[in-house]
Design an enzyme around this catalytic site. Structure first.
Site, PDB file in Angstrom:
ATOM      1  N   ASP A  12       0.815  -1.223   0.000  1.00 40.72           N
ATOM      2  CA  ASP A  12       0.000   0.000   0.000  1.00 40.72           C
ATOM      3  C   ASP A  12       0.849   1.273   0.000  1.00 40.72           C
ATOM      4  OD1 ASP A  12      -2.243  -1.638   0.100  1.00 40.72           O
ATOM      5  OD2 ASP A  12      -2.315  -1.592   2.286  1.00 40.72           O
ATOM      6  N   LYS A  15       1.958   2.142  -5.105  1.00 43.19           N
ATOM      7  CA  LYS A  15       2.550   1.598  -6.339  1.00 43.19           C
ATOM      8  C   LYS A  15       1.640   1.829  -7.540  1.00 43.19           C
ATOM      9  CE  LYS A  15       2.587  -2.428  -4.347  1.00 43.19           C
ATOM     10  NZ  LYS A  15       2.226  -2.067  -2.981  1.00 43.19           N
ATOM     11  N   GLY A  39      -4.452  -4.410  -3.702  1.00 47.69           N
ATOM     12  CA  GLY A  39      -5.488  -3.401  -3.958  1.00 47.69           C
ATOM     13  C   GLY A  39      -4.771  -2.123  -4.314  1.00 47.69           C
ATOM     14  N   HIS A  40      -4.840  -1.734  -5.578  1.00 48.70           N
ATOM     15  CA  HIS A  40      -4.103  -0.563  -6.061  1.00 48.70           C
ATOM     16  C   HIS A  40      -5.102   0.522  -6.439  1.00 48.70           C
ATOM     17  CE1 HIS A  40      -0.624  -3.489  -7.266  1.00 48.70           C
ATOM     18  NE2 HIS A  40      -0.828  -3.416  -5.972  1.00 48.70           N
ATOM     19  N   GLN A 223       2.117  -5.950  -3.155  1.00 49.08           N
ATOM     20  CA  GLN A 223       2.598  -6.051  -1.769  1.00 49.08           C
ATOM     21  C   GLN A 223       3.917  -5.271  -1.623  1.00 49.08           C
ATOM     22  OE1 GLN A 223       1.637  -9.433  -3.300  1.00 49.08           O
ATOM     23  NE2 GLN A 223      -0.360  -8.569  -2.858  1.00 49.08           N
ATOM     24  N   ALA A 297      -7.571  -0.965   0.576  1.00 47.00           N
ATOM     25  CA  ALA A 297      -8.339  -0.959  -0.668  1.00 47.00           C
ATOM     26  C   ALA A 297      -9.006  -2.307  -0.929  1.00 47.00           C
ATOM     27  CB  ALA A 297      -7.423  -0.600  -1.840  1.00 47.00           C
ATOM     28  N   ARG A 303      -5.506   0.665   8.352  1.00 49.00           N
ATOM     29  CA  ARG A 303      -4.080   0.294   8.399  1.00 49.00           C
ATOM     30  C   ARG A 303      -3.464   0.910   9.651  1.00 49.00           C
ATOM     31  NH1 ARG A 303      -3.813   2.752   2.509  1.00 49.00           N
ATOM     32  NH2 ARG A 303      -4.592   1.002   1.299  1.00 49.00           N
ATOM     33  N   ASP A 331       1.948  14.633   1.709  1.00 49.17           N
ATOM     34  CA  ASP A 331       0.909  15.532   2.230  1.00 49.17           C
ATOM     35  C   ASP A 331       0.269  15.008   3.508  1.00 49.17           C
ATOM     36  OD1 ASP A 331       0.063  13.622   0.127  1.00 49.17           O
ATOM     37  OD2 ASP A 331      -1.954  14.264   0.710  1.00 49.17           O
ATOM     38  N   VAL A 412       1.983  14.210  -3.618  1.00 47.27           N
ATOM     39  CA  VAL A 412       1.418  15.184  -2.676  1.00 47.27           C
ATOM     40  C   VAL A 412      -0.110  15.126  -2.684  1.00 47.27           C
ATOM     41  CG1 VAL A 412       3.404  16.753  -2.640  1.00 47.27           C
ATOM     42  CG2 VAL A 412       1.657  17.012  -4.428  1.00 47.27           C
ATOM     43  N   GLY A 413      -0.665  14.039  -3.194  1.00 47.25           N
ATOM     44  CA  GLY A 413      -2.108  13.849  -3.224  1.00 47.25           C
ATOM     45  C   GLY A 413      -2.400  12.598  -4.026  1.00 47.25           C
TER      46      GLY A 413
HETATM   47  P1  GDP Z   1      -0.658   0.281  -3.586  1.00 48.98           P
HETATM   48  O1  GDP Z   1      -1.274  -0.971  -3.120  1.00 48.98           O
HETATM   49  O2  GDP Z   1       0.809   0.342  -3.336  1.00 48.98           O
HETATM   50  O3  GDP Z   1      -0.995   0.621  -5.018  1.00 48.98           O
HETATM   51  O4  GDP Z   1      -1.293   1.439  -2.682  1.00 48.98           O
HETATM   52  P2  GDP Z   1      -2.854   1.595  -2.278  1.00 48.98           P
HETATM   53  O5  GDP Z   1      -3.567   2.147  -3.433  1.00 48.98           O
HETATM   54  O6  GDP Z   1      -3.363   0.366  -1.657  1.00 48.98           O
HETATM   55  O7  GDP Z   1      -2.721   2.644  -1.091  1.00 48.98           O
HETATM   56  C1  GDP Z   1      -2.167   3.890  -1.291  1.00 48.98           C
HETATM   57  C2  GDP Z   1      -3.200   4.930  -0.870  1.00 48.98           C
HETATM   58  O8  GDP Z   1      -2.590   6.186  -0.866  1.00 48.98           O
HETATM   59  C3  GDP Z   1      -4.364   5.034  -1.840  1.00 48.98           C
HETATM   60  O9  GDP Z   1      -5.499   5.421  -1.137  1.00 48.98           O
HETATM   61  C4  GDP Z   1      -3.911   6.110  -2.808  1.00 48.98           C
HETATM   62  O10 GDP Z   1      -5.001   6.792  -3.438  1.00 48.98           O
HETATM   63  C5  GDP Z   1      -3.198   7.016  -1.858  1.00 48.98           C
HETATM   64  N1  GDP Z   1      -2.107   7.802  -2.403  1.00 48.98           N
HETATM   65  C6  GDP Z   1      -1.078   7.396  -3.207  1.00 48.98           C
HETATM   66  N2  GDP Z   1      -0.188   8.411  -3.326  1.00 48.98           N
HETATM   67  C7  GDP Z   1      -0.665   9.438  -2.583  1.00 48.98           C
HETATM   68  C8  GDP Z   1      -0.178  10.731  -2.261  1.00 48.98           C
HETATM   69  O11 GDP Z   1       0.907  11.148  -2.680  1.00 48.98           O
HETATM   70  N3  GDP Z   1      -0.962  11.505  -1.438  1.00 48.98           N
HETATM   71  C9  GDP Z   1      -2.166  11.070  -0.962  1.00 48.98           C
HETATM   72  N4  GDP Z   1      -2.884  11.876  -0.195  1.00 48.98           N
HETATM   73  N5  GDP Z   1      -2.631   9.860  -1.230  1.00 48.98           N
HETATM   74  C10 GDP Z   1      -1.882   9.047  -2.019  1.00 48.98           C
HETATM   75  P1  IMO Z   2      -0.827  -4.174  -2.250  1.00 50.59           P
HETATM   76  O1  IMO Z   2      -0.393  -4.731  -3.591  1.00 50.59           O
HETATM   77  C1  IMO Z   2      -0.927  -4.513   2.064  1.00 50.59           C
HETATM   78  C2  IMO Z   2      -0.866  -8.552   3.723  1.00 50.59           C
HETATM   79  C3  IMO Z   2      -2.074  -9.029   4.491  1.00 50.59           C
HETATM   80  C4  IMO Z   2      -1.390  -9.943   5.487  1.00 50.59           C
HETATM   81  C5  IMO Z   2      -0.294 -10.592   4.666  1.00 50.59           C
HETATM   82  C6  IMO Z   2      -0.653 -11.959   4.080  1.00 50.59           C
HETATM   83  O2  IMO Z   2      -2.126  -3.454  -2.282  1.00 50.59           O
HETATM   84  O3  IMO Z   2       0.284  -3.412  -1.631  1.00 50.59           O
HETATM   85  P2  IMO Z   2      -2.202 -12.676   2.031  1.00 50.59           P
HETATM   86  O4  IMO Z   2      -3.655 -12.432   1.781  1.00 50.59           O
HETATM   87  O5  IMO Z   2      -1.313 -12.117   0.977  1.00 50.59           O
HETATM   88  O6  IMO Z   2      -1.885 -14.106   2.338  1.00 50.59           O
HETATM   89  O7  IMO Z   2      -1.905 -11.856   3.400  1.00 50.59           O
HETATM   90  O8  IMO Z   2      -0.028  -9.700   3.608  1.00 50.59           O
HETATM   91  N1  IMO Z   2      -1.127  -8.074   2.350  1.00 50.59           N
HETATM   92  C7  IMO Z   2      -1.091  -6.783   1.992  1.00 50.59           C
HETATM   93  N2  IMO Z   2      -0.945  -5.671   2.742  1.00 50.59           N
HETATM   94  N3  IMO Z   2      -1.037  -4.419   0.729  1.00 50.59           N
HETATM   95  C8  IMO Z   2      -1.170  -5.531  -0.025  1.00 50.59           C
HETATM   96  O9  IMO Z   2      -1.121  -5.497  -1.371  1.00 50.59           O
HETATM   97  C9  IMO Z   2      -1.248  -6.783   0.608  1.00 50.59           C
HETATM   98  N4  IMO Z   2      -1.406  -8.045   0.163  1.00 50.59           N
HETATM   99  C10 IMO Z   2      -1.312  -8.827   1.244  1.00 50.59           C
HETATM  100  O10 IMO Z   2      -2.732  -7.948   5.113  1.00 50.59           O
HETATM  101  O11 IMO Z   2      -0.758  -9.177   6.485  1.00 50.59           O
HETATM  102 MG    MG Z   3      -2.769  -1.616  -1.818  1.00 45.85          MG
END
Ligand code: GDP
Ligand code: IMO
Ligand code: MG
Length: 422
Positions: A12, A15, A39-40, A223, A297, A303, A331, A412-413
């Site tokens: 999270d 990415k 969850g992206h 991840q 997500a 978290r 931010d 920054v957002g």
């Molecule tokens: P990922 O799994 O690595 O793709 O990340 P996630 O999408 O699960 O979680 C990142 C969260 O931060 C999401 O809610 C994005 O919309 C948010 N996000 C990403 N970059 C920024 C940023 O620079 N600023 C803010 N405010 N939110 C961000």
């Molecule tokens: P993204 O791609 C954050 C965590 C779960 C748990 C551990 C094992 O959005 O960054 P699993 O279901 O993979 O066997 O769970 O890994 N986990 C994540 N945490 N972002 C993710 O993916 C995750 N995918 C799995 O919360 O701790």
């Molecule tokens: Mg994610």
């Protein structure tokens, strides 16, 4: 230039947003590991998209998106995701999405086995996403998995699923859980697969042709490094290699095809699920949750949040070979007066600058912090590094210094446009 985007913390990191941003100048976007545990979130022109198995490049027209051989695919989940994204106006056509014929399949019983195991672990549970990821990868390694290519032979798929359901039912019966009808599971999985069949491809050949044609390839990690099955906080990890090496084994492209590794981290640290988190800070968690930020997500779980941990980042930069950093969510710290950066762990009186392996050592790790002044102003409209307040520039400079890698992007957002390129 071919680039890996990899998470440096516990997932999270943002990415998806960085991949979406960089897709404009890429030709092919590749997911190479994980499944719909990912969850992206991508926000562009005010519309929010949440992607689980689909590479974040699908939001652009004219780009090829590949679900590589290293990914585990839940066919039912992927069809639902395609339908949801198509309902948002993004067509998922066979020329836009290619699915590797070597990718493994997540069956409904894998999800149930995942959930059953978590119940059995009780207080020691991993806190998985219950998407069946661990059991599906276990079947792959145990050589009893089902692959996309197998779906050319319905009788074979039916026989394999029937056998696997019978084995799983013995486990469910032991846990006193309901058992499953193989016929119903076969029908559900085979029906879902029909929507995916036009996308199935020898993606290894496609990727090599793209590489030879000098197209630009972008690998989207899922991840993060501390969830990697080898380098993470084992056993509180996921079941794949989330680090840069996974991009090669999960796509069929060799290391020499890759020139750049962008490590993505938040300006602070977050984690969902169980396991060690030395810099966790209840005050920062409450603050960010109060702003409506940092809810998962995939599962919606809040978290845990904490201070920037450069012990983790330093290690992650090492094992991924990070050439550039992307620091997101700067931010999120806009309103804090004093910021803490963890520079080491004190474990039994000894200073450690790299993470330990042993579980109990994590439990005894006490973060060593240095304080930096906050900037106390809104950065969300900044479009260049120079526009960032001096304290934010100093915070980023210290982060880069402690990690030993330069910063290339700052978020920054959440919107695609709220990305500063250095
Ligand atoms: P990922 O799994 O690595 O793709 O990340 P996630 O999408 O699960 O979680 C990142 C969260 O931060 C999401 O809610 C994005 O919309 C948010 N996000 C990403 N970059 C920024 C940023 O620079 N600023 C803010 N405010 N939110 C961000
Ligand atoms: P993204 O791609 C954050 C965590 C779960 C748990 C551990 C094992 O959005 O960054 P699993 O279901 O993979 O066997 O769970 O890994 N986990 C994540 N945490 N972002 C993710 O993916 C995750 N995918 C799995 O919360 O701790
Ligand atoms: Mg994610």
């Amino acid at each position: 230039m071919n680039t890996i985007i990899t998470g440096l913390q516990w997932g999270d990191e943002g990415k998806g947003k960085i991949v979406d941003y960089l897709t404009e100048s890429a030709d092919v976007v590749i997911r190479s590991q994980g499944g719909n545990n990912a969850g992206h979130t991508v926000i562009t022109n005010g519309t929010k998209y949440i992607l689980h198995l689909l590479p974040s490049g699908v939001l652009w027209d004219g780009k090829i998106n590949v679900i590589g051989n290293g990914v585990v695919i839940d066919p039912v989940g992927l069809v639902e995701e395609i339908q949801r994204i198509e309902a948002q106006g993004v067509a998922i056509t066979p020329d836009k999405l290619l699915i590797s014929d070597r990718a493994h399949i997540v069956l409904p019983i894998h999800k149930e086995l995942d959930g059953a195991r978590e119940i059995a672990l009780g207080p020691h549970k991993i806190g998985t996403t219950k998407r069946g990821i661990g059991p599906a990868y276990a079947d792959k390694i145990n050589r009893c998995g089902l692959r996309v290519a197998d779906f050319a032979d319905t009788a074979y798929v039916t026989a394999r699923i029937t056998l696997r359901v019978a084995e799983a039912n013995e486990i469910f019966a032991r846990y006193g859980m309901p058992t499953f009808e193989a016929a119903a599971i076969c029908a559900e999985v085979l029906a879902a697969f029909e929507r995916l069949r036009p996308h199935v491809s020898n993606t290894i050949a496609v990727l090599h042709a793209a590489w030879k044609a000098d197209q630009s390839l972008l690998f989207e990690g899922a991840q993060g490094t501390l969830l990697d099955v080898d380098f993470g906080t084992y056993p509180f990890v996921t079941s794949s290699n989330t680090t840069a090496g996974g991009a090669c084994t999960g796509s069929g492209l060799p290391p020499m095809a890759i020139q750049r590794v962008i490590g993505v981290c938040k300006a602070y640290t977050t984690r969902v699920g169980s396991g060690p988190f030395p810099t966790a800070d209840a005050g920062l968690s409450d603050y960010l949750h109060g702003l409506g930020r940092e809810f998962g997500a995939t599962t919606g779980r809040p978290r845990s949040c904490g201070w920037l941990d450069t012990v983790l980042l330093r290690f992650a930069c090492m094992v991924n070979g990070v050439t550039d950093l992307a620091v997101t969510n700067l931010d999120g710290l806009d309103a804090y007066h004093t910021l803490e950066i963890c520079t080491g762990y004190s474990i039994d009186g000894t200073l450690h600058t790299l993470p330990p392996a042993a579980r109990d050592a994590w439990d005894r790790a006490v973060p060593v912090y240095e304080q930096l002044p906050g900037w106390n102003c809104d950065t969300t409209a900044c479009t260049t590094y120079r526009e960032l307040p001096a304290q934010a520039q100093a915070y980023l400079a210290r982060l880069a210094d402690l990690c030993g890698a330069p910063i290339a992007f700052v978020g920054v957002g959440p919107d695609r446009a709220q990305t500063i390129a250095f």
